[in-house]
Design an enzyme around this catalytic site. Structure first.
Site, PDB file in Angstrom:
ATOM      1  N   LYS A  12       0.847  -1.209   0.000  1.00 43.80           N
ATOM      2  CA  LYS A  12       0.000   0.000   0.000  1.00 43.80           C
ATOM      3  C   LYS A  12       0.887   1.265   0.000  1.00 43.80           C
ATOM      4  O   LYS A  12       1.958   1.263  -0.583  1.00 43.80           O
ATOM      5  CB  LYS A  12      -0.990  -0.048   1.170  1.00 43.80           C
ATOM      6  CG  LYS A  12      -1.827  -1.340   1.152  1.00 43.80           C
ATOM      7  CD  LYS A  12      -3.026  -1.310   2.044  1.00 43.80           C
ATOM      8  CE  LYS A  12      -3.764  -2.650   1.953  1.00 43.80           C
ATOM      9  NZ  LYS A  12      -4.994  -2.689   2.729  1.00 43.80           N
ATOM     10  N   GLU A  98      -9.617  -0.447  -1.977  1.00 44.06           N
ATOM     11  CA  GLU A  98      -9.347   0.979  -1.708  1.00 44.06           C
ATOM     12  C   GLU A  98      -9.469   1.805  -2.985  1.00 44.06           C
ATOM     13  O   GLU A  98      -9.847   2.980  -2.939  1.00 44.06           O
ATOM     14  CB  GLU A  98      -7.966   1.120  -1.041  1.00 44.06           C
ATOM     15  CG  GLU A  98      -8.028   0.628   0.405  1.00 44.06           C
ATOM     16  CD  GLU A  98      -6.832  -0.163   0.880  1.00 44.06           C
ATOM     17  OE1 GLU A  98      -5.734  -0.014   0.314  1.00 44.06           O
ATOM     18  OE2 GLU A  98      -7.004  -0.957   1.833  1.00 44.06           O
ATOM     19  N   SER A 213      -6.947  -8.857   6.849  1.00 45.17           N
ATOM     20  CA  SER A 213      -6.425  -9.150   8.185  1.00 45.17           C
ATOM     21  C   SER A 213      -5.786 -10.541   8.306  1.00 45.17           C
ATOM     22  O   SER A 213      -5.901 -11.194   9.345  1.00 45.17           O
ATOM     23  CB  SER A 213      -7.508  -8.940   9.244  1.00 45.17           C
ATOM     24  OG  SER A 213      -7.927  -7.580   9.258  1.00 45.17           O
TER      25      SER A 213
END
Ligand code: 13P
Length: 253
Positions: A12, A98, A213
């Site tokens: 990211k 995202e 996660s």
């Protein structure tokens, strides 16, 4: 039929040039000469070249987090998949949640990106997944079906360069992980939908990764599900102490 597990780190918008380079070297060392799994890293665009140098002579795949949907042109601030290919990038993430939910990317745009990235000879990892509201309204399978339509543009000769990452939006960066059963159910449905779009043979070979996660404590159980072929890891890919055990959790088939 066998699908090689794929363990991927999505870095990211994190790390400095120096930290990205040393993490790349650590991932290369952890991957070593292991051939029973693929490992992939997705650094920021600006770190791609440094990371590429640090991965030299390793078998870690270099990926980019995004690309634009055209070969070239007046698209200020965007990056062509052909430029990525020219830089030594092998794979690209398309449709990450995202990008869909923070940057507002549409299914149509994502489909165009898949088409051009494959034409540029990149491997494509298409990300799909429902929001919490969609899951609570029992819309998960509908959302997966809608988002997977981006694969309609894949030509038969390109199917071996496609993978899918199922990342339920509610599990990303929240510490909430889908249970192994929830992941398996969504992955099985994803494979059924891919079979409808691209045929049974392709569906049996396409890697479907789980993301959301993933950590050293839950990776092995998620990866033991029959339709979970790998993990797309965010937060836990930023430290080799976390990422290495996830790599090691990949079944050796
Ligand atoms: P986390 O592992 O931080 O939840 O991120 C998942 C993800 O978005 C990977 O692409």
């Amino acid at each position: 039929m066998s699908r090689k597990p794929v363990i991927a780190g999505n870095w990211k918008m994190h790390l400095t040039k120096r930290k990205a380079s040393s993490l790349a070297r650590a991932v290369a060392a952890a991957q070593g000469s292991v051939e029973s799994r693929r490992s992939v890293v997705f650094p920021s665009f600006v770190h791609l070249d440094h990371v590429r140098r640090n991965l030299r002579n390793s078998n870690v795949v270099l990926g980019a987090q995004n690309c634009w949907c055209k070969k070239e042109g007046a698209f200020t601030g965007e990056v062509s998949p052909y430029m990525l290919r020219d830089m030594g990038v092998q794979m690209v993430l398309i449709g990450h949640s995202e990008r869909r939910h923070v940057l507002g990317e549409s299914d149509a745009l994502i489909s165009d990106k898949v088409k051009v990235a494959l034409k540029a000879k990149l491997e494509v990892m298409l990300c799909i997944g429902e929001t919490r509201e969609e899951r609570e309204a029992s819309l998960t399978f509908e959302v997966l079906a809608r988002q997977l339509k981006a694969l309609k543009v894949v030509k038969p000769a390109q199917t071996d360069r496609v993978s899918v990452a199922y990342e339920p939006v509610w599990a990303i960066g929240t510490g909430l992980t889908a249970t192994p059963q929830m992941a398996q159910q969504a992955h099985a449905e994803t494979r059924r939908l891919v079979a409808q779009l691209l045929g049974e043979e392709t569906a049996a070979l396409i890697p479907i990764l789980y993301g959301g996660s993933v950590n050293p404590g839950n990776a092995a159980e998620l990866l033991s599900q029959p339709d979970v072929d790998g993990a797309l890891v965010g937060g836990a890919s930023l430290k080799i102490e976390d990422f290495e055990p996830i790599l090691a959790a990949a079944p050796t088939a």
